[in-house]
Write an enzyme that holds these catalytic residues in place. Structure first.
Site, PDB file in Angstrom:
ATOM      1  N   TYR A  11       0.819  -1.220   0.000  1.00  0.00           N
ATOM      2  CA  TYR A  11       0.000   0.000   0.000  1.00  0.00           C
ATOM      3  C   TYR A  11       0.853   1.271   0.000  1.00  0.00           C
ATOM      4  O   TYR A  11       0.520   2.238   0.683  1.00  0.00           O
ATOM      5  CB  TYR A  11      -0.922   0.038   1.227  1.00  0.00           C
ATOM      6  CG  TYR A  11      -1.823  -1.161   1.372  1.00  0.00           C
ATOM      7  CD1 TYR A  11      -2.766  -1.466   0.403  1.00  0.00           C
ATOM      8  CD2 TYR A  11      -1.735  -1.995   2.493  1.00  0.00           C
ATOM      9  CE1 TYR A  11      -3.600  -2.560   0.539  1.00  0.00           C
ATOM     10  CE2 TYR A  11      -2.563  -3.091   2.638  1.00  0.00           C
ATOM     11  CZ  TYR A  11      -3.493  -3.374   1.650  1.00  0.00           C
ATOM     12  OH  TYR A  11      -4.312  -4.447   1.799  1.00  0.00           O
ATOM     13  N   TYR A 137     -14.170  -4.886   3.473  1.00  0.00           N
ATOM     14  CA  TYR A 137     -12.824  -5.314   3.097  1.00  0.00           C
ATOM     15  C   TYR A 137     -12.708  -6.800   3.396  1.00  0.00           C
ATOM     16  O   TYR A 137     -12.979  -7.232   4.517  1.00  0.00           O
ATOM     17  CB  TYR A 137     -11.737  -4.556   3.866  1.00  0.00           C
ATOM     18  CG  TYR A 137     -10.353  -5.107   3.567  1.00  0.00           C
ATOM     19  CD1 TYR A 137      -9.658  -4.703   2.431  1.00  0.00           C
ATOM     20  CD2 TYR A 137      -9.773  -6.067   4.390  1.00  0.00           C
ATOM     21  CE1 TYR A 137      -8.411  -5.239   2.129  1.00  0.00           C
ATOM     22  CE2 TYR A 137      -8.525  -6.610   4.095  1.00  0.00           C
ATOM     23  CZ  TYR A 137      -7.851  -6.190   2.968  1.00  0.00           C
ATOM     24  OH  TYR A 137      -6.629  -6.730   2.664  1.00  0.00           O
ATOM     25  N   ASP A 224     -16.851 -12.890   7.756  1.00  0.00           N
ATOM     26  CA  ASP A 224     -15.402 -12.737   7.674  1.00  0.00           C
ATOM     27  C   ASP A 224     -14.948 -12.184   9.022  1.00  0.00           C
ATOM     28  O   ASP A 224     -14.991 -10.981   9.263  1.00  0.00           O
ATOM     29  CB  ASP A 224     -15.050 -11.787   6.522  1.00  0.00           C
ATOM     30  CG  ASP A 224     -13.557 -11.518   6.433  1.00  0.00           C
ATOM     31  OD1 ASP A 224     -12.817 -11.973   7.327  1.00  0.00           O
ATOM     32  OD2 ASP A 224     -13.147 -10.835   5.475  1.00  0.00           O
TER      33      ASP A 224
END
Ligand SMILES: *Cc1c(COP(=O)(O)O)cnc(C)c1O
Length: 405
Positions: A11, A137, A224
């Protein structure tokens, strides 16, 4: 110019990269760096739940490394894989009993989505759509299977999954199901806390309604919990409040000491693959699944989680954080929020966070603001004094405007 050597950082615009913190060691909440000993307010990308270099976990890993550092899982099993899957099935709610290991959180999500998809293929009633949330995400992987060319391995799966994103409101949820409920194979959420989307928090009532609608329309509900698992939200798992059909675990699964992940399915999902047909078998198999060193770390981590009353510690962290953030509304701050060992201070203008990392380091804290938030994801062993130090640095950034040049 920063000396980058041969590394490519995540990133990061490499051209503009500042010198990274050089870490030479770490203990408990502290990273030892070339800029001093810093409290890591991020728990190393959220995974290091008991702090760095937990002695019991390190020893378990070292002993395992000398016995059997790795063996594949194709037609093979070892004690660690057996024992850890048994323990996970024991502590997970409902019938989340069928543990599929993999080597990272992203892959555990791929596996869950593939399970959700193939489940309906096996029933000869394929469903093509996946329901997901805004600001979600779920990892960084992309298309490994699509560029493969092997009908036997991947024939059951679509090249381009069709995903619908909805805002996290019950209204939007009901609307999505009313319109296309029967076309979704699965719905995937980060329950209660959307981490990388900006530390956004929401209520269990949304999950409860999602569960009802998934049941009504036969949709497989996937949590998740790569980030939220193991107490992060103040619950051992969000699944303890409202139970999904599949749960993904990662990050803290090994106490953060080595990369590993698990996708755990309930009886309903598992039974959708149980047949006399080879083509109904689940077609996935990471090289390093159930790595013995990771299993040893995970088993030890679960033992510590219970024995050290980790949930109680996290509830105490939440209480202290909320107290410290109460009434904090300086100019430039939009809101503050806290849940379990996570909290965020949201800026009105993300540009106002530029320079905060250096400021924090000068004051003994490693911080990593992103999007529009300063945040903490604190390890369970952090003391009250250390929590205050972390939060005081963040507050000082706002209250003493001189800090920001
Ligand atoms: C970190 C994260 C992932 C990805 O895990 P990796 O181990 O980095 O691949 C997936 N989902 C959530 C919610 C995460 O926070």
């Amino acid at each position: 110019m920063t000396d980058i050597g041969h590394l490519w950082y995540p990133y990061t615009q490499m051209k503009h990269m500042k010198a990274p913190f050089h870490v030479t060691g770490a203990d408990g909440v502290y990273m030892h760096t070339d800029r001093g000993d810093l409290i890591d307010s991020t728990s190393s990308w959220w995974c290091m739940i008991y702090g760095y270099r937990n002695e019991e976990i390190c020893r378990a890993m070292a002993e395992q490394a000398m016995k059997l550092p790795h063996v594949m899982m194709a037609n093979v099993v070892h004690d660690g894989a057996r024992d850890f899957s048994d323990r996970l099935a024991e502590i997970l709610p409902g019938t989340l009993n069928h543990v599929f290991f993999s080597d990272s959180g992203s892959v555990s999500v791929e596996i869950a989505l593939k399970m959700g998809y193939q489940y309906f293929v096996n029933q000869k009633k394929p469903r093509k759509k996946i329901l997901s949330l805004k600001n979600a995400y779920h990892g960084d992987t992309f298309m490994a299977m699509s560029v493969g060319d092997d009908e036997d391995f991947h024939g059951a799966f679509p090249k381009n999954p069709d995903v619908t994103h909805i805002p996290v409101t019950i209204e939007a949820l009901e609307d999505a199901f009313r319109k296309e409920g029967e076309q979704y194979c699965s719905m995937i959420v980060e329950p209660l806390l959307q981490g990388a989307g900006g530390m956004k928090m929401y209520d269990a009532s949304f999950l409860k309604r999602a569960r009802e609608l998934c049941d009504e329309y036969g949709v497989i509900l996937i949590y998740d919990e790569v980030a939220t698992g193991f107490g992060r939200t103040g619950h051992r798992f969000a699944a303890d409040l409202v139970c999904p059909d599949i749960i993904c675990l990662g990050k803290a699964l090994t106490g953060g000491h080595i990369g590993h992940a698990a996708t755990v399915a309930n009886d309903r999902v598992y039974s959708g693959f149980w047949s006399d047909s080879r083509s109904d078998a689940f077609m996935h198999g990471p090289t390093f699944m159930a790595n013995p060193i990771a299993m040893a770390a995970g088993l030890k981590s679960l033992e510590i989680f219970e024995r050290e009353h980790t949930l109680e510690k996290i509830k105490n962290i939440e209480r202290i954080v909320k107290r410290e953030l109460e009434g904090f509304h300086p100019e430039g701050v939009k809101e503050t929020r806290a849940m379990g060992s996570a909290f965020a201070i949201e800026a009105e203008n993300p540009a106002d966070l530029a320079g905060f990392q250096d400021f924090a380091a000068e004051n003994g804290v490693f911080a990593r603001p992103f999007l529009d938030v300063q945040y903490g994801m604190l390890p369970s062993i952090i003391t009250e004094e250390q929590i205050k130090q972390v939060i005081d640095v963040m507050k000082a950034w706002w209250t003493d405007r001189r800090n920001r040049g």
